[in-house]
Each structure stands twice: as C-alpha cells, then as structure tokens.
Design an enzyme around this catalytic site. Structure first.
Site, PDB file in Angstrom:
ATOM      1  N   CYS A 384      -4.678  27.059 -16.515  1.00 53.42           N
ATOM      2  CA  CYS A 384      -5.512  28.237 -17.125  1.00 53.42           C
ATOM      3  C   CYS A 384      -6.789  28.389 -16.428  1.00 53.42           C
ATOM      4  O   CYS A 384      -7.027  28.712 -15.306  1.00 53.42           O
ATOM      5  CB  CYS A 384      -5.591  28.326 -18.528  1.00 53.42           C
ATOM      6  N   LEU A 385      -7.893  27.938 -17.107  1.00 48.76           N
ATOM      7  CA  LEU A 385      -9.295  27.903 -16.569  1.00 48.76           C
ATOM      8  C   LEU A 385      -9.366  26.892 -15.439  1.00 48.76           C
ATOM      9  O   LEU A 385     -10.189  27.047 -14.395  1.00 48.76           O
ATOM     10  CB  LEU A 385     -10.367  27.429 -17.558  1.00 48.76           C
ATOM     11  N   HIS A 510       0.282  27.916 -19.839  1.00 45.13           N
ATOM     12  CA  HIS A 510       0.119  26.752 -20.286  1.00 45.13           C
ATOM     13  C   HIS A 510       1.511  25.841 -20.612  1.00 45.13           C
ATOM     14  O   HIS A 510       2.307  25.683 -21.719  1.00 45.13           O
ATOM     15  CB  HIS A 510      -0.370  26.540 -21.604  1.00 45.13           C
ATOM     16  N   GLU A 512       1.715  22.823 -20.829  1.00 44.77           N
ATOM     17  CA  GLU A 512       1.710  21.610 -22.043  1.00 44.77           C
ATOM     18  C   GLU A 512       2.364  22.212 -23.177  1.00 44.77           C
ATOM     19  O   GLU A 512       2.835  21.157 -23.997  1.00 44.77           O
ATOM     20  CB  GLU A 512       0.221  21.320 -22.106  1.00 44.77           C
TER      21      GLU A 512
END
Ligand code: GLN
Length: 533
Positions: A384-385, A510, A512
C-alpha cells in the site's frame, strides 16, 4: 430448542490475556471435528469501527473481504479457521447505539423511553444472532472485549445473562478466562484474582461454565480443585492455559486439555473421535525446525507497537514455516532512516518490507529504503503506502521528476505520481469511506506475481484513498517499473514490479489480511524465497 449454539468468552483480572486466541483455538478444534463455527467480537468502545483509531491506540485495523474495518482479533479468527469473516463478526458499542438512535429517530419505539435495558441489550442480542442468520453455523463463539467489571462492557454482559436465560444452559455457555499469577518468592500460584473476577461475574447474574486459567507455570491439581470449589465450576471444566512460545501452539494445548470436549458436552452435542490436526501439527513442526534463516527489515512508523503490524508479522510466520525458514523480523523506524545512515541501517538484511501507513511522518525514510533496495538488488516488498513510496522514489531518481510526491504528502507537488482517487475527491467523512475490501486484479503472465499466484485473476483486500496516477503509466513502464496487476473495472494499478531486479514487488492491496496457517499468502511465500536466495 435453538438451532444454533452460543459460546461466550469473557475475560477477568487483566486485559490482554488472549481471549481472541482462546476463542480462535476452540473454534479451530470444533471446526476440525466437523462443526461449522464462526467467531464474533463485541468491542465495548464508542467508535463505530476501529477504522479511525490510531494504531498506537488499538493495534492494527483488520479489513474483511466485504470491506469492514475491524478489530485485529478477526485476523486471528481467519488465520486459524481459514474462513473469511465479515462486517457482522465485529460489533462495537458505537454501532449498537448508532442503530438504536436511528430507530428512535424513525419513531420505531412508538413513544417509549429508550433505555439500556431492554433497547440496547435487545440490539446487542440481535447482532449476536445476526451473525448466524439462516442457521449458517452450528456454533457461534462470541468474544466480549475488555475485562469483566468494566463499566463499558456491562450491557454486553447483561445481554449474555439474558440470552443464557432465554436459550437455556444447553444452548448457551460462558467461558471465563483469567490469570493465575505465580509468586516466585513463595513458589505459589495464586487463585484469589480468579475468585474475585468470578465473583464479579456472579454479581451480574452469570455463572461461568468453564474457566480457562492463564499461567506461567504448570498448575498443581490442588490449584484447579481450589478454583473449582470457590467458583462453582466442575473440576474438569477448569482448564490450564500455560504460556507457550507461539500462539499457534494453543489449539494443540487446548485439545490435550479437552476444552473442545467439555464445550460439546455442556452444549449436549455429539463428541466423535479426537481430530488429528495433521496439517496444523505439520505447520508447527516446520515452524520449530527451520532449515534456513533470514533477517527481514519491516520499515514502518508504528514499530514501537508491533501489534500495529500484526497481520504482516503473522504472514511472515506462515510463509516462514512453509519455506522451513526462521524469519527474524527487525522493526525499523522509518523516521530514523536518513540519507546518511540508510546503508548502515539496512546493512546485512536479506530483504525489506515497507509497511502501509497514512500521513507524512516517516515517509522519507520509506522512500530511502525503496531506493536502497532498488540499487542494491535487495528483495523488496512494498504494501500500500510501501508501493506508493517506491513509485515516488522511482519518479524522483530514475524518471528525474524532481519533487515528485503523493498528493497526500504534498498537495502542491509538480509531479503527483500518487494522487487521490477520483471518487474520493468529494468525500468529507473519514470513517468507513476509503476504498475498502476485496477488488479484482488481473495479473500479466510474465511477472513475479503470476509466478507466485499461478493464475491471472485474483481478489485482494484494500484500504486506501490514493492511487498510482495513470498519467505516468507509460513513463514507468518504459523505464522498467512495470504495472503488472490492474483492476479490470476501474483500471487502477494494483501491482508494480521492477524489471531486472531479484524480487521487487509493490502492491496497492493488503496481502497480509488473507494469509492463513493452512494457506500462507503466495507473495509472502515468494518474498521469503527471494530473501533465502
Ligand atoms: N495513505 C495511503 C492511501 O490512503 C496508503 C494507505 C495504506 O497504506 N493502507 O492511499
């Protein structure tokens, strides 16, 4: 007789005793016995969801496939059960009050005074039952956040009391988790805090059916006997939960303590043969006997509180075990990384993961990390970021777009390589308004990601407002930072990979959130393989 059976898990003495892990472990065992189970978390805070909470307050915000921002315990439920959770699996006091107040405004209460009992408790009970609507599950395990005795959790406890009374003890049981401290000076395990916390529960009208005692040392049978006598609980329903080296050991422990059998017996459900937990035990065996070892840097700005990156660190455990590799995660504060010390800080690591995040704090450290990984052929995983930082870095140092940035960080930048998504521009409310939940992504065949997933169409979970700016698509592609994953409906860039690098992958989603014990996430698996080399 009710079709669905309910198990409530409450906690006493202190918070952080691991109610979530006990709930997930019990669910795992019941699932292994062939029952369909789901877990729900009731959180006593007033926020409507944890989406607006700072990670320092409450750890990671976990996102479900249907786009709910939820408590991190839901992550444990999914990792243990390998079944997705949803919006209905996490309820907060804020959400309860919001719907009661909405009903009051609509006039649904027909002039009545709206009160905690029965209106708030009715709404809590409705939510508890909602998760299993249509009799989807045999058993619903509901974890009540906080500690018994807290003012905030009283309406939840009262709702459990009412349900137990309405449904009968064969259909609704309470497991109470407490701490039995060990005093090394006298060599004793002390039961008084447990007695007090059970008293607290009894005052609210609830007799716990099972007690789970967290302890540092194995408990003498006399300790269990004493607890049983003082707390009106059957002796074999006093369960020991000894500290273990990994949370994934807990289901195996609970199996040998027969927690699942006691629950089934109390609920009047058939108990067949003990489940072998074969896959689970193999996972544990590989985890404990690694053949390789790697050091991975996790660069983020909430590193003082590792719970802020819970799903990422658990994903490393899953993919580590899969690869028979001990993954030593080194938490590196992105604010501490400077141009002068970046080499020093990242030296000796086998790979780096740049973490998700919001706002400008620590951003330059993340950008420097991406540069270091790109230039030193170090395996890089940007989430993401993390991807957005790699894009900014590439724009500045390869495409020579001086001052390139994300408009989240610098809204006047000349080169907005990361920009606010079109549909986000008119949004004012902060809660629940990001691009959230599962979206499709189509992967190019000739890519590391295709190698990992083994298919071209995937669905992954999102939580962001900014995106790769399409205007720069060709510049990036031609220069070797290639968008290889694209959303087919919106054309948003979802995955980028650096050509000619050992393993450099950035994802807007994401991964994760969807890694589990039985199904480690393929990108984490491949990242660890790249780190092993
Ligand atoms: N702040 C960035 C955005 O909103 C990244 C979000 C994240 O890392 N989850 O797009």
């Amino acid at each position: 007789m009710a079709d669905v059976k309910y198990v409530f898990v409450t906690g006493g003495v202190t918070s952080s005793l691991g109610k979530g892990i006990i709930s997930a472990s019990l669910a795992k065992l019941l699932q292994a016995r062939g029952y369909s189970v789901t877990i729900q978390k009731l959180d006593p805070y007033i926020n409507v969801d944890p989406g607006t909470l700072n990670p320092y307050e409450h750890g990671e915000c976990y996102v479900t496939l249907d786009g709910a921002e939820t408590d991190l315990d839901l992550g444990h439920y999914e990792r243990f059960l390998n079944v997705p959770t949803s919006q209905a699996n996490n309820v907060t006091t804020g959400r309860i009050y919001q719907s009661v107040i909405n009903k009051e405004r609509k006039g649904d209460y027909l002039g009545k005074t709206v009160q905690v009992i029965p209106h708030i408790t009715d709404e809590i009970k409705r939510r508890i039952k909602l998760v299993s609507s249509g009799n989807k599950y045999d058993i619903v395990i509901t974890e009540i956040g906080g500690t018994v005795g807290d003012i905030e959790s009283l309406p939840y406890i009262e709702s459990v009391r009412q349900l137990k009374w309405e449904l009968g003890t064969q259909n609704c049981i309470v497991i109470h988790l407490t701490l039995v401290p060990y005093l090394p000076a006298t060599g004793e395990s002390k039961t008084k805090p447990t007695q007090h916390s059970v008293k607290e529960l009894l005052q609210t009208g609830i007799q716990p059916d099972i007690l789970v005692l967290r302890t540092q040392v194995p408990l003498h049978v006399d300790v269990k006997k004493k607890v049983a006598l003082f707390c009106n609980v059957e002796e074999n329903a006093v369960i020991e939960s000894l500290d273990v080296s990994t949370i994934y050991e807990v289901p195996v422990r609970m199996l040998s303590e027969k927690l699942d059998q006691i629950v089934l017996r109390k609920l009047g459900m058939p108990i067949d043969q003990e489940p072998p937990l074969t896959e689970w035990r193999e996972f544990l065996k590989r985890l404990k006997n690694p053949k390789h070892s790697v050091r991975v840097g996790l660069v983020g700005k909430y590193v003082e509180l590792p719970d802020a990156y819970k799903s990422i660190s658990e994903s490393f455990i899953h993919s580590g075990s899969y690869n028979e590799c001990a993954v030593h995660v080194e938490y590196i504060h992105s604010e501490d990384i400077t141009e002068q010390n970046v080499n020093e800080k990242l030296k000796g690591l086998n790979g780096v993961l740049v973490a998700p995040g919001f706002g400008s704090r620590g951003i330059e450290g993340k950008i420097l990390t991406a540069k270091y990984a790109r230039e030193n052929n170090l395996p890089f995983f940007g989430i993401c970021l993390g991807l957005q930082c790699a894009v900014i870095e590439f724009a500045r140092n390869v495409l020579n777009l001086e001052g390139a940035n994300s408009t989240e960080i610098d809204h006047k930048t000349k080169y907005p390589v990361i920009d606010l998504m079109e549909e986000q521009k008119s949004i004012i409310d902060k809660g629940g308004t990001m691009r959230l939940g599962g979206y499709k992504c189509i992967i190019s065949k000739n890519s590391l990601s295709y190698e990992a997933y083994g298919k071209t169409e995937i669905i992954e979970r999102h939580r962001h407002r900014y995106e790769f700016n399409d205007k720069y698509f060709d510049d990036f592609r031609k220069n070797g930072f290639i968008p290889v994953g694209i959303n087919p409906e919106s054309n948003l860039v979802e995955i980028m990979e650096l050509a000619g690098h050992k393993w450099f992958v950035g994802v807007q989603f994401h991964p994760e959130y969807s890694s589990t014990v039985i199904k480690p996430h393929p990108l984490f698996v491949k990242f660890i393989q790249a780190c092993i080399g």
